[in-house]
Design a protein around this motif. Structure first.
Motif, PDB file in Angstrom:
ATOM      1  N   GLY A  71       0.808  -1.214   0.000  1.00 52.62           N
ATOM      2  CA  GLY A  71       0.000   0.000   0.000  1.00 52.62           C
ATOM      3  C   GLY A  71       0.838   1.258   0.000  1.00 52.62           C
ATOM      4  N   GLY A  74       2.316   1.570  -3.460  1.00 50.69           N
ATOM      5  CA  GLY A  74       1.274   2.021  -4.381  1.00 50.69           C
ATOM      6  C   GLY A  74       0.915   3.474  -4.188  1.00 50.69           C
ATOM      7  N   TYR A  78       1.594   6.278  -7.074  1.00 54.38           N
ATOM      8  CA  TYR A  78       0.461   7.062  -7.573  1.00 54.38           C
ATOM      9  C   TYR A  78       0.748   8.555  -7.457  1.00 54.38           C
ATOM     10  CZ  TYR A  78      -4.230   9.015  -7.949  1.00 54.38           C
ATOM     11  OH  TYR A  78      -5.315   9.779  -8.325  1.00 54.38           O
ATOM     12  N   TRP A 108      -5.573   6.694  -3.407  1.00 56.24           N
ATOM     13  CA  TRP A 108      -6.056   5.747  -4.419  1.00 56.24           C
ATOM     14  C   TRP A 108      -4.992   4.690  -4.691  1.00 56.24           C
ATOM     15  CZ3 TRP A 108     -10.671   7.382  -3.974  1.00 56.24           C
ATOM     16  CH2 TRP A 108     -10.972   8.752  -3.963  1.00 56.24           C
ATOM     17  N   GLY A 109      -3.736   5.084  -4.742  1.00 56.97           N
ATOM     18  CA  GLY A 109      -2.659   4.122  -4.934  1.00 56.97           C
ATOM     19  C   GLY A 109      -2.491   3.228  -3.725  1.00 56.97           C
ATOM     20  N   ILE A 111      -4.867   2.199  -1.647  1.00 56.21           N
ATOM     21  CA  ILE A 111      -5.932   1.192  -1.655  1.00 56.21           C
ATOM     22  C   ILE A 111      -5.631   0.108  -2.684  1.00 56.21           C
ATOM     23  CG2 ILE A 111      -8.376   0.807  -2.140  1.00 56.21           C
ATOM     24  CD1 ILE A 111      -8.910   3.616  -1.036  1.00 56.21           C
ATOM     25  N   ALA A 112      -5.219   0.533  -3.881  1.00 59.95           N
ATOM     26  CA  ALA A 112      -4.924  -0.432  -4.940  1.00 59.95           C
ATOM     27  C   ALA A 112      -3.744  -1.326  -4.566  1.00 59.95           C
ATOM     28  CB  ALA A 112      -4.643   0.299  -6.245  1.00 59.95           C
ATOM     29  N   GLY A 113      -2.655  -0.716  -4.096  1.00 58.97           N
ATOM     30  CA  GLY A 113      -1.486  -1.496  -3.720  1.00 58.97           C
ATOM     31  C   GLY A 113      -1.757  -2.407  -2.542  1.00 58.97           C
ATOM     32  N   PHE A 115      -4.635  -3.612  -1.612  1.00 57.28           N
ATOM     33  CA  PHE A 115      -5.542  -4.678  -2.021  1.00 57.28           C
ATOM     34  C   PHE A 115      -4.787  -5.783  -2.750  1.00 57.28           C
ATOM     35  CE2 PHE A 115      -8.541  -6.800  -4.823  1.00 57.28           C
ATOM     36  CZ  PHE A 115      -9.631  -7.020  -3.983  1.00 57.28           C
ATOM     37  N   LEU A 116      -3.861  -5.405  -3.616  1.00 55.16           N
ATOM     38  CA  LEU A 116      -3.087  -6.404  -4.345  1.00 55.16           C
ATOM     39  C   LEU A 116      -2.217  -7.229  -3.394  1.00 55.16           C
ATOM     40  CD1 LEU A 116      -1.970  -4.430  -7.528  1.00 55.16           C
ATOM     41  CD2 LEU A 116      -3.652  -6.283  -7.399  1.00 55.16           C
ATOM     42  N   TRP A 119      -4.551  -9.516  -1.506  1.00 58.19           N
ATOM     43  CA  TRP A 119      -5.047 -10.559  -2.412  1.00 58.19           C
ATOM     44  C   TRP A 119      -3.999 -11.649  -2.605  1.00 58.19           C
ATOM     45  CZ3 TRP A 119      -3.064 -12.076  -7.187  1.00 58.19           C
ATOM     46  CH2 TRP A 119      -3.870 -12.954  -7.921  1.00 58.19           C
ATOM     47  N   LEU A 260     -15.198   5.842  -8.789  1.00 63.60           N
ATOM     48  CA  LEU A 260     -15.150   4.763  -7.807  1.00 63.60           C
ATOM     49  C   LEU A 260     -16.471   4.627  -7.057  1.00 63.60           C
ATOM     50  CD1 LEU A 260     -11.540   5.220  -6.406  1.00 63.60           C
ATOM     51  CD2 LEU A 260     -12.383   3.456  -7.960  1.00 63.60           C
TER      52      LEU A 260
END
Length: 298
Positions: A71, A74, A78, A108-109, A111-113, A115-116, A119, A260
């Motif tokens: 995170g 990311g 971002y 935003w980065g 959350i994306a990072g 989450f990956l 996951w 989003l």
């Protein structure tokens, strides 16, 4: 309240005189400390909710070992990507892109990072991603609220000038590049608005989840909707600039919030209709008995 009491109320909020303290050669940075406290709070709340959903205690902390670094990376990528002239423009030092302690993390980065990273770990351990995301969602919003205190110490991400009694004092050195304001100008403490919005969002999400027993990723979708709804209007108050500052008349953050929010709302509705009558949470947060296998004594 008496007139005398009104006279002693502050007409502005002073900014901290410093955001770094030194214990010998070791710097203690308020921005970093706020992020750390936010992560700890998110793990604490997420772990309680994960166990209540049938998960194993301590797994949220295990996932955080992957999600938090991902995170942070990311978030920084971002930020640098959307404002790269700060680091790669004329007269700039590219190495400054690595100095995250000076601020500059894009949510935003993050959350994306994050989450990956989560996951990846969940897939390896046989943990279903959607129930895990549902358990963690309010904790993410709590962490974001705590992290906003770091913006206060860095004197960043504030809003346009205001004469409201809670206007924020900002040192001229921290005004936007090229901006000029009258002496004594105060500004909207937009990071504080977001802090309050996020805390209210935590309470709302937890309450709705308890009442409706949301599952299948709908709590996470609700988190995205709550956060972006507040972030969208708060963005309209901010005066910090990035290279993607004006896209078709709106700030980049407003467009991100709209996109989003729409995507999360669509997911929330579609999944709710697909499982109408059986909207409750998943019966197990694991895939094919993976919990028993991964936590069996060796």
């Amino acid at each position: 309240m008496s007139p005398t009491a009104l006279l002693v109320l502050p007409l502005s909020i002073p900014s901290p005189s410093q955001g770094v303290w030194h214990l010998g050669p070791v710097p203690l940075r308020a921005y970093a400390l706020c992020i750390i406290v936010g992560v700890v709070a998110a793990i604490w709340l997420g772990d309680r909710r994960w166990v209540a959903r049938g998960g194993t205690q301590g797994q949220v902390g295990d996932v955080a070992l992957w999600a938090v670094p991902a995170g942070v990376v990311g978030a920084r990528v971002y930020h640098v990507a959307t404002d790269h002239d700060l680091y790669f423009g004329a007269g700039r030092d590219p190495w400054d892109a690595l100095q995250i302690w000076n601020g500059g993390l894009g949510i935003w980065g993050a959350i994306a990072g994050g989450f990956l990273g989560a996951w990846f770990y969940c897939r390896r351990q046989g943990i279903l991603v959607r129930p895990f995301a549902d358990a963690l969602a309010p904790g993410l919003l709590l962490a974001q609220a705590i992290g906003r205190v770091g913006n206060y110490f860095n004197q960043e991400l504030y809003g346009r000038p205001t004469t409201l009694p809670w206007g924020l004092e900002i040192d001229p050195v921290n005004w936007p590049s090229g901006a000029s304001f009258e002496t004594g100008t105060t500004f909207h403490p937009t990071f504080f608005y977001e802090l309050l919005w996020n805390l209210a969002g935590v309470l709302l999400i937890v309450a709705l989840d308890r009442r409706l027993r949301l599952g299948r990723g709908r709590v996470f979708a609700l988190y995205v909707m709550v956060y972006t709804a507040g972030r969208g209007w708060i963005e309209t108050l901010r005066i910090d600039t990035i290279e993607l500052d004006d896209v078709l008349g709106l700030r980049w953050g407003v467009w991100m919030s709209i996109v989003l929010f729409t995507a999360a709302a669509a997911y929330f509705v579609v999944v709710g209709r697909r499982h109408r009558g059986t909207e409750g949470r998943e019966t197990t947060p694991y895939r094919d008995g993976a919990a028993e296998r991964s936590h069996a004594p060796s």
